[in-house]
Design a protein around this motif. Sequence first.
Motif, PDB file in Angstrom:
ATOM      1  N   GLY A 147      14.479  29.442  49.880  1.00  0.00           N
ATOM      2  CA  GLY A 147      13.487  30.661  50.209  1.00  0.00           C
ATOM      3  C   GLY A 147      13.955  32.049  50.939  1.00  0.00           C
ATOM      4  N   GLN A 148      14.754  31.753  51.832  1.00  0.00           N
ATOM      5  CA  GLN A 148      15.594  32.855  52.402  1.00  0.00           C
ATOM      6  C   GLN A 148      16.324  33.441  51.415  1.00  0.00           C
ATOM      7  OE1 GLN A 148      15.116  33.986  55.433  1.00  0.00           O
ATOM      8  NE2 GLN A 148      14.312  32.183  56.957  1.00  0.00           N
ATOM      9  N   ILE A 149      17.107  32.752  50.659  1.00  0.00           N
ATOM     10  CA  ILE A 149      18.281  33.303  49.536  1.00  0.00           C
ATOM     11  C   ILE A 149      17.278  34.183  48.415  1.00  0.00           C
ATOM     12  CG2 ILE A 149      19.597  32.524  47.625  1.00  0.00           C
ATOM     13  CD1 ILE A 149      20.544  30.167  49.172  1.00  0.00           C
ATOM     14  N   GLU A 150      16.030  33.554  48.191  1.00  0.00           N
ATOM     15  CA  GLU A 150      15.523  34.256  47.054  1.00  0.00           C
ATOM     16  C   GLU A 150      14.896  35.569  47.847  1.00  0.00           C
ATOM     17  OE1 GLU A 150      15.533  33.821  43.812  1.00  0.00           O
ATOM     18  OE2 GLU A 150      16.731  32.098  44.506  1.00  0.00           O
ATOM     19  N   VAL A 151      14.614  35.594  48.977  1.00  0.00           N
ATOM     20  CA  VAL A 151      13.874  37.029  49.558  1.00  0.00           C
ATOM     21  C   VAL A 151      15.249  37.823  49.832  1.00  0.00           C
ATOM     22  CG1 VAL A 151      13.233  37.713  51.882  1.00  0.00           C
ATOM     23  CG2 VAL A 151      11.935  35.966  50.664  1.00  0.00           C
ATOM     24  N   MET A 152      16.560  37.419  50.158  1.00  0.00           N
ATOM     25  CA  MET A 152      17.449  38.336  50.400  1.00  0.00           C
ATOM     26  C   MET A 152      17.747  38.845  49.057  1.00  0.00           C
ATOM     27  SD  MET A 152      20.434  35.903  52.810  1.00  0.00           S
ATOM     28  CE  MET A 152      19.548  35.473  54.166  1.00  0.00           C
ATOM     29  N   LYS A 153      17.743  38.282  47.976  1.00  0.00           N
ATOM     30  CA  LYS A 153      17.855  39.003  46.711  1.00  0.00           C
ATOM     31  C   LYS A 153      16.760  39.833  46.353  1.00  0.00           C
ATOM     32  CE  LYS A 153      19.075  34.886  44.469  1.00  0.00           C
ATOM     33  NZ  LYS A 153      19.070  33.847  43.234  1.00  0.00           N
ATOM     34  N   ALA A 154      15.608  39.599  46.713  1.00  0.00           N
ATOM     35  CA  ALA A 154      14.454  40.451  46.133  1.00  0.00           C
ATOM     36  C   ALA A 154      14.069  41.501  47.162  1.00  0.00           C
ATOM     37  CB  ALA A 154      13.177  39.343  46.003  1.00  0.00           C
ATOM     38  N   MET A 155      14.451  41.469  48.567  1.00  0.00           N
ATOM     39  CA  MET A 155      13.841  42.384  49.338  1.00  0.00           C
ATOM     40  C   MET A 155      14.198  43.810  49.104  1.00  0.00           C
ATOM     41  SD  MET A 155      13.260  42.659  53.312  1.00  0.00           S
ATOM     42  CE  MET A 155      13.850  41.081  53.716  1.00  0.00           C
ATOM     43  N   LYS A 156      13.319  44.727  49.253  1.00  0.00           N
ATOM     44  CA  LYS A 156      13.475  46.214  48.875  1.00  0.00           C
ATOM     45  C   LYS A 156      12.626  46.834  49.991  1.00  0.00           C
ATOM     46  CE  LYS A 156      15.332  46.024  44.673  1.00  0.00           C
ATOM     47  NZ  LYS A 156      15.748  44.425  44.674  1.00  0.00           N
ATOM     48  N   PRO A 157      13.139  47.976  50.484  1.00  0.00           N
ATOM     49  CA  PRO A 157      12.334  48.936  51.731  1.00  0.00           C
ATOM     50  C   PRO A 157      11.150  48.998  51.385  1.00  0.00           C
ATOM     51  CG  PRO A 157      14.607  49.729  50.926  1.00  0.00           C
ATOM     52  CD  PRO A 157      14.354  48.717  49.986  1.00  0.00           C
ATOM     53  N   HIS A 158      10.709  49.082  50.074  1.00  0.00           N
ATOM     54  CA  HIS A 158       9.114  49.522  49.962  1.00  0.00           C
ATOM     55  C   HIS A 158       8.296  48.391  49.944  1.00  0.00           C
ATOM     56  CE1 HIS A 158       9.197  47.319  46.134  1.00  0.00           C
ATOM     57  NE2 HIS A 158      10.319  48.058  45.475  1.00  0.00           N
ATOM     58  N   MET A 159       8.946  47.274  50.235  1.00  0.00           N
ATOM     59  CA  MET A 159       8.155  45.934  50.512  1.00  0.00           C
ATOM     60  C   MET A 159       7.552  45.828  51.731  1.00  0.00           C
ATOM     61  SD  MET A 159      10.274  42.722  48.714  1.00  0.00           S
ATOM     62  CE  MET A 159      10.407  42.538  46.970  1.00  0.00           C
ATOM     63  N   SER A 160       6.328  45.200  51.605  1.00  0.00           N
ATOM     64  CA  SER A 160       5.542  44.918  53.067  1.00  0.00           C
ATOM     65  C   SER A 160       6.106  43.582  53.550  1.00  0.00           C
ATOM     66  CB  SER A 160       4.180  44.703  52.671  1.00  0.00           C
ATOM     67  OG  SER A 160       3.721  43.557  52.041  1.00  0.00           O
ATOM     68  N   GLU A 161       5.625  43.333  54.911  1.00  0.00           N
ATOM     69  CA  GLU A 161       5.914  42.153  55.337  1.00  0.00           C
ATOM     70  C   GLU A 161       5.242  41.041  54.640  1.00  0.00           C
ATOM     71  OE1 GLU A 161       6.752  43.843  60.103  1.00  0.00           O
ATOM     72  OE2 GLU A 161       4.491  43.126  59.513  1.00  0.00           O
ATOM     73  N   SER A 162       3.887  41.172  54.397  1.00  0.00           N
ATOM     74  CA  SER A 162       3.316  39.922  53.753  1.00  0.00           C
ATOM     75  C   SER A 162       3.758  39.640  52.470  1.00  0.00           C
ATOM     76  CB  SER A 162       1.732  40.132  53.873  1.00  0.00           C
ATOM     77  OG  SER A 162       1.434  41.203  52.912  1.00  0.00           O
ATOM     78  N   GLU A 163       4.479  40.704  51.709  1.00  0.00           N
ATOM     79  CA  GLU A 163       4.635  40.275  50.417  1.00  0.00           C
ATOM     80  C   GLU A 163       6.090  39.528  50.454  1.00  0.00           C
ATOM     81  OE1 GLU A 163       5.590  44.097  48.650  1.00  0.00           O
ATOM     82  OE2 GLU A 163       6.160  43.119  46.783  1.00  0.00           O
ATOM     83  N   ILE A 164       6.917  39.631  51.585  1.00  0.00           N
ATOM     84  CA  ILE A 164       8.133  39.060  51.750  1.00  0.00           C
ATOM     85  C   ILE A 164       7.627  37.612  52.256  1.00  0.00           C
ATOM     86  CG2 ILE A 164      10.251  38.775  53.527  1.00  0.00           C
ATOM     87  CD1 ILE A 164       9.912  41.977  53.442  1.00  0.00           C
ATOM     88  N   GLN A 165       6.640  37.424  53.104  1.00  0.00           N
ATOM     89  CA  GLN A 165       6.184  36.429  53.279  1.00  0.00           C
ATOM     90  C   GLN A 165       5.831  35.342  52.152  1.00  0.00           C
ATOM     91  OE1 GLN A 165       2.545  36.727  55.893  1.00  0.00           O
ATOM     92  NE2 GLN A 165       2.227  34.221  55.470  1.00  0.00           N
ATOM     93  N   GLY A 166       5.031  36.151  51.093  1.00  0.00           N
ATOM     94  CA  GLY A 166       4.634  35.490  49.947  1.00  0.00           C
ATOM     95  C   GLY A 166       5.808  35.080  49.102  1.00  0.00           C
ATOM     96  N   ILE A 167       6.947  35.736  49.224  1.00  0.00           N
ATOM     97  CA  ILE A 167       8.106  35.028  48.425  1.00  0.00           C
ATOM     98  C   ILE A 167       8.611  33.924  48.918  1.00  0.00           C
ATOM     99  CG2 ILE A 167      10.307  35.772  47.364  1.00  0.00           C
ATOM    100  CD1 ILE A 167       9.700  38.830  47.638  1.00  0.00           C
ATOM    101  N   HIS A 168       8.639  34.008  50.059  1.00  0.00           N
ATOM    102  CA  HIS A 168       9.186  32.525  50.791  1.00  0.00           C
ATOM    103  C   HIS A 168       8.147  31.449  50.492  1.00  0.00           C
ATOM    104  CE1 HIS A 168      12.165  33.868  53.862  1.00  0.00           C
ATOM    105  NE2 HIS A 168      11.492  34.974  53.979  1.00  0.00           N
ATOM    106  N   GLU A 169       6.850  31.763  50.653  1.00  0.00           N
ATOM    107  CA  GLU A 169       5.932  30.747  50.580  1.00  0.00           C
ATOM    108  C   GLU A 169       5.746  30.223  49.112  1.00  0.00           C
ATOM    109  OE1 GLU A 169       2.493  31.896  52.806  1.00  0.00           O
ATOM    110  OE2 GLU A 169       3.636  31.872  54.679  1.00  0.00           O
TER     111      GLU A 169
END
Length: 567
Positions: free
Chosen positions: A323-345
């Motif tokens: 999950g952490q790896i996928e978020v590292m690849k997907a993270m963008k400055p315009h993202m929200s905290e909850s969107e990042i949470q959603g990718i992990h989950e």
Amino acid sequence: MLIFSFISMRYSIFGSFYLKLEGRMIGRLVVIGFLFSIVYTAQAQMSKEYLSAEFHKDRREVLRAKMPKNSVAVLFSNPVRNRANDVDYVFHQDPNFYYLTGYREPNAVLVLFSENQKDASGSCFNEVLYVQKKDPLRELWDGKRLGIEGVKTELGFSVAKNAEEFIKNAVDFKKFDNVYVEEFSDDYRNSLVNEAEVFDLVTSFKESSGFNKMSIESPNVKYVHQIIANVPDAQLEEVAKNLALSFKKYPEFKKDQLISEYVDAKTDDLRKKVKHKIKIEIATRKTNLDFKFLPTQLADMREVKTKEEIKLLTKAIRISAIGQIEVMKAMKPHMSESEIQGIHEFVYKKYGAEYEGYPSIVGAGNNGCILHYIENSKKKVGKDLVLMDLGAEYRGYTADVTRTIPANGKFSPEQKAIYQIVLKAQNAGIEVSKVGNNFWEPGAKAKKIINQGLFELGIIKSVDESHGYFPHGTSHYLGLDVHDPGNYRQFRHNSVITVEPGIYIPEGSPCDKKWWGIAVRIEDDILITNEGPVNLSEEAPRTVKDIEDMMARKSVLDEFILPSLDD
Ligand code: GLY
Ligand code: MN
Ligand code: MN
């Protein structure tokens, strides 16, 4: 830590809704429209990948072997907890109860005897699992129940009964020398949905075991009563004086009538009278109920994991690292905290993890300074460092992995400086996570490195300055609970701990502004073995270079763009 779970619900368009009050079906309402009904995870419908019946049986045998003769242990399942109106929280089993039974439904009791007992027909048994009974209507709404037969065939209990039997034919607990039970948490709710929910089972036990007659005081008060009962005559006054000094720290001593009376007594004669009263009080409150045995023994057992447990725990941890790896690849400055949470989950769900082991923490910038920040409400992570502390729960076992990464893919010099200190502290902590070392050693090592690092950056004035930049412990055990029980003494082969140092510099801290809003925690899950520490979460990049390299990679989510709903 408070654990909140998201409710899982289903709806039907033309639903029949039954209300059952005080044991009687009093109404059937046909509700047209959307009707929400609760689904607690029905065990009978779930995957077979859980711990084996043999595992749970073996755990019961280990516990039984620790029980002295003529004793009985009584463990209750968790209750269903209400969220609002007719919607409950997703049910989660009490980990000790699960560990010993494998039963994942509410409204159940395990009764474990030290020796064989005989039933009316002369058959022998040494344990009984009381479970919620089969009920076609409830099963239509909430999912299949194991029932007595399921418990026998799936979980390998030879004696299982409907929970009502625990109330109707109560065990004679008074005849045992010791009755081992866990503290009651006072959050049992009488929802009146059936006659044998945990509320009723506990109420019945409290009555039949003599619990209701016991004077319940804090263990500290009981301890002081023991001291006064045994104080030699020459020290009556000295003990009273010392007790008076402890009132500020232990307000419960002042509130206790006997202790207060002892402290207020002006002469040794009066003190002797109170001492006598306390002796009588101790003698008359004798009980066979023991609240310490189970938590102590189960902590000792649960600290060291079996092969089966390590397999499931490793899977939960690997899912979380991926999950952490996928978020590292997907993270963008315009993202929200909850969107990042959603990718992990989403990754957790993709691997079939049932839940998160604790509410997910995604805090950008200053939000990362709130240790258990679960609001996750910041709209844009921008250029902040994003602290992500999340763990999948897989077949009951939970991971606990934290990575802190720059939202724009590159650490600023200040972010990097703080990150490197935490990483160095973590590596030193992992290195001493070895069999035989003291549990607190990783923390001591990490703290030293963090203090040195903060001093070199000018954030603190001396290495031994007391500060709030690292306000938590470095390690805890991990397993069925995110903060799993254990002895907290010497490390043992096959226990699993976290190593998670951090530095948090909230806005307004007494240091150069350039450090404000930087929060870094790095947390890995370490299997302690005779051959040395094994980092079970090492798949998730940890060094500055590895994180930046991973963040430069493409993500399938780069193409995942939804229509805007903003005006
Ligand atoms: N996620 C809670 C902790 O790290 O202890
Ligand atoms: Mn942790
Ligand atoms: Mn954590």
